[in-house]
Design an enzyme around this catalytic site. Structure first.
Site, PDB file in Angstrom:
ATOM      1  N   ASP A   9      32.137  14.754 102.310  1.00  0.00           N
ATOM      2  CA  ASP A   9      31.554  16.183 102.992  1.00  0.00           C
ATOM      3  C   ASP A   9      31.075  15.863 105.127  1.00  0.00           C
ATOM      4  O   ASP A   9      30.789  15.469 105.727  1.00  0.00           O
ATOM      5  CB  ASP A   9      30.475  16.862 102.758  1.00  0.00           C
ATOM      6  CG  ASP A   9      29.743  17.949 103.364  1.00  0.00           C
ATOM      7  OD1 ASP A   9      30.230  18.302 104.508  1.00  0.00           O
ATOM      8  OD2 ASP A   9      28.618  18.708 102.773  1.00  0.00           O
ATOM      9  N   ILE A  10      31.768  16.762 105.404  1.00  0.00           N
ATOM     10  CA  ILE A  10      32.459  16.149 106.903  1.00  0.00           C
ATOM     11  C   ILE A  10      31.050  16.362 107.789  1.00  0.00           C
ATOM     12  O   ILE A  10      30.431  16.423 108.826  1.00  0.00           O
ATOM     13  CB  ILE A  10      34.184  16.875 107.928  1.00  0.00           C
ATOM     14  CG1 ILE A  10      34.096  15.860 108.867  1.00  0.00           C
ATOM     15  CG2 ILE A  10      32.816  18.350 107.828  1.00  0.00           C
ATOM     16  CD1 ILE A  10      35.190  16.779 110.015  1.00  0.00           C
ATOM     17  N   GLY A  31      36.017  27.663 103.613  1.00  0.00           N
ATOM     18  CA  GLY A  31      36.142  26.087 103.417  1.00  0.00           C
ATOM     19  C   GLY A  31      35.568  25.684 104.515  1.00  0.00           C
ATOM     20  O   GLY A  31      34.245  25.951 104.238  1.00  0.00           O
ATOM     21  N   VAL A  32      35.762  24.644 105.429  1.00  0.00           N
ATOM     22  CA  VAL A  32      34.928  23.495 106.074  1.00  0.00           C
ATOM     23  C   VAL A  32      34.694  24.487 107.113  1.00  0.00           C
ATOM     24  O   VAL A  32      33.201  23.986 107.795  1.00  0.00           O
ATOM     25  CB  VAL A  32      36.059  22.640 106.529  1.00  0.00           C
ATOM     26  CG1 VAL A  32      37.186  23.379 107.433  1.00  0.00           C
ATOM     27  CG2 VAL A  32      34.804  21.291 106.891  1.00  0.00           C
ATOM     28  N   ASP A  33      34.931  25.659 107.328  1.00  0.00           N
ATOM     29  CA  ASP A  33      34.656  25.897 109.143  1.00  0.00           C
ATOM     30  C   ASP A  33      33.627  26.946 108.110  1.00  0.00           C
ATOM     31  O   ASP A  33      31.903  26.833 108.822  1.00  0.00           O
ATOM     32  CB  ASP A  33      35.246  27.685 108.961  1.00  0.00           C
ATOM     33  CG  ASP A  33      35.198  28.144 110.185  1.00  0.00           C
ATOM     34  OD1 ASP A  33      34.196  27.854 111.692  1.00  0.00           O
ATOM     35  OD2 ASP A  33      36.539  29.221 110.608  1.00  0.00           O
ATOM     36  N   SER A 120      44.452  22.969 108.088  1.00  0.00           N
ATOM     37  CA  SER A 120      45.233  23.428 107.579  1.00  0.00           C
ATOM     38  C   SER A 120      46.153  23.364 105.981  1.00  0.00           C
ATOM     39  O   SER A 120      46.634  24.096 105.529  1.00  0.00           O
ATOM     40  CB  SER A 120      46.788  23.540 108.240  1.00  0.00           C
ATOM     41  OG  SER A 120      46.381  24.707 109.175  1.00  0.00           O
ATOM     42  N   TYR A 124      45.403  27.863 104.652  1.00  0.00           N
ATOM     43  CA  TYR A 124      46.302  27.687 104.997  1.00  0.00           C
ATOM     44  C   TYR A 124      47.575  27.554 104.843  1.00  0.00           C
ATOM     45  O   TYR A 124      48.465  27.763 104.472  1.00  0.00           O
ATOM     46  CB  TYR A 124      46.384  27.458 106.741  1.00  0.00           C
ATOM     47  CG  TYR A 124      45.632  28.370 107.575  1.00  0.00           C
ATOM     48  CD1 TYR A 124      44.921  29.923 106.810  1.00  0.00           C
ATOM     49  CD2 TYR A 124      44.996  27.967 108.294  1.00  0.00           C
ATOM     50  CE1 TYR A 124      44.745  30.970 108.065  1.00  0.00           C
ATOM     51  CE2 TYR A 124      44.445  28.956 109.599  1.00  0.00           C
ATOM     52  CZ  TYR A 124      44.453  30.126 109.391  1.00  0.00           C
ATOM     53  OH  TYR A 124      43.141  30.657 110.007  1.00  0.00           O
TER      54      TYR A 124
END
Ligand code: AR6
Length: 172
Positions: A9-10, A31-33, A120, A124
């Site tokens: 997990d970033i 998502g990650v954002d 993406s 995306y």
């Protein structure tokens, strides 16, 4: 410059900069954002709002840098990946620009360690193999710069990790 591949997990990484797969509004999403804004707290959104007030929204392929708020990283570099839709060479160029512009901002800010998600390839819908090839090829072009010491590709899923692993090892 070392290139490393991890499944993680970033938002947990203690690196100089993590990259966010944002959208043009810079105001967050899923998502990650979503994870970055949720765990990083309001300081990230405030910094994004300041950027919007001064330079407007962030176009596809471009990148901006903010604090990482409460995250263990120091900075978040927000880049906006292309939506795949029907695909095409233009989309490939735009994804390449995400990696290039993120690296340029990192270098400008004297970042030594930077972590990228698979930009993406979630909401995306960019094809995962093609996106991984573009990511790895683009980053390899920075081998000879002397600011960034380590680039980490962060795969959230085992499927993504396997794709990156195959490409990195095929190309040695
Ligand atoms: N750490 C690392 N990778 C993650 C994490 C995490 N915590 N969470 C998800 N991923 P996506 P996109 C991976 O959909 O396709 C947002 O709403 C995920 O498995 O986050 O560029 C934005 O606001 C996938 O491999 O980003 C935009 O509107 C990768 O991150 C839109 O989604 C990217 O998936 C951007 O879509």
């Amino acid at each position: 410059m070392k290139i490393k591949l991890i499944q993680s997990d970033i938002t947990t990484l203690r690196v100089d900069a993590i990259v966010n797969a944002a959208n043009s509004s810079l105001l967050g999403g899923s998502g990650v954002d979503g994870a970055i804004h949720r765990k990083g707290g309001p300081a990230i959104l405030e910094a994004c709002q300041e950027i919007r007030a001064t330079q407007g929204k962030c176009n596809v392929g471009e990148a901006v840098i903010t604090t990482a708020g409460d995250l263990p990283a120091q900075y978040v570099i927000h880049t906006v990946g292309p939506v795949w839709n029907q695909g095409g060479k233009e989309k490939e160029e735009l994804l390449k620009n995400c990696y290039k512009n993120s690296m340029h901002l990192a270098i400008e800010n004297k970042v030594k360690t930077i972590a990228f998600p698979c930009i993406s390839t979630g909401i995306y819908k960019f094809p995962k193999e093609l996106a991984a090839t573009i990511a790895i090829e683009t980053i390899k072009n920075y081998k000879n710069q002397t600011i960034i010491e380590e680039v980490i590709f962060v795969c959230f899923t085992h499927e993504d990790y396997a794709i990156y692993d195959r490409i990195v090892n095929n190309e040695n």
